[in-house]
Design an enzyme around this catalytic site. Structure first.
Site, PDB file in Angstrom:
ATOM      1  CE  LYS A  87      61.751  40.524  47.694  1.00 14.26           C
ATOM      2  NZ  LYS A  87      61.697  41.869  48.132  1.00 14.26           N
TER       3      LYS A  87
ATOM      4  CB  THR B 193      65.770  42.472  50.020  1.00 15.02           C
ATOM      5  OG1 THR B 193      65.085  42.199  51.349  1.00 15.02           O
ATOM      6  CG2 THR B 193      67.317  42.446  50.169  1.00 15.02           C
TER       7      THR B 193
ATOM      8  CD  GLU C  50      61.221  44.924  47.686  1.00  8.74           C
ATOM      9  OE1 GLU C  50      60.773  43.649  47.756  1.00  8.74           O
ATOM     10  OE2 GLU C  50      62.002  45.451  48.553  1.00  8.74           O
TER      11      GLU C  50
END
Length: 103
Positions: A21, A24, A74
């Site tokens: 990841k 954000t 993500e």
């Protein structure tokens, strides 16, 4: 103890630490982060510190302009990403992408 600068749901911790990841997506309340910022990261649930990240880029996006690349960054599918964003930020359309790397 120093306060954390940004928090993530605990379910994202392992993906962040493993480098799966790398972005954000946040609402306007967290649109102030800038490229080069070094941030202490905590878990949303207990504010426990778990890593430090550096912001590598920022941009804006809408729910309709999210792409497969955003989803990949993500570590989820585009359908999953749109659902997560809609669940976290109901009735919002403008978002801020924060790209980062763990230090």
């Amino acid at each position: 103890m120093q306060p954390n600068d940004i928090t993530f749901f605990q379910r994202f911790q392992d993906d962040i630490l493993a480098g799966r990841k790398t972005i954000t997506i946040r609402d306007e309340s967290e649109s102030h982060f800038k490229t080069g910022d070094v941030l202490r990261v905590g878990r949303f649930e207990d504010d426990g510190y778990f890593c430090t990240i550096e912001v590598t880029a920022t941009s804006t996006v809408t729910l309709d302009t999210l792409t497969e690349k955003h989803a990949e960054q993500e570590n989820m599918t585009l359908t999953e990403l749109k659902k997560v964003i809609a669940d976290i930020y109901p009735d919002q359309t403008q978002f801020y992408v924060i790209e980062f790397k763990c230090l």
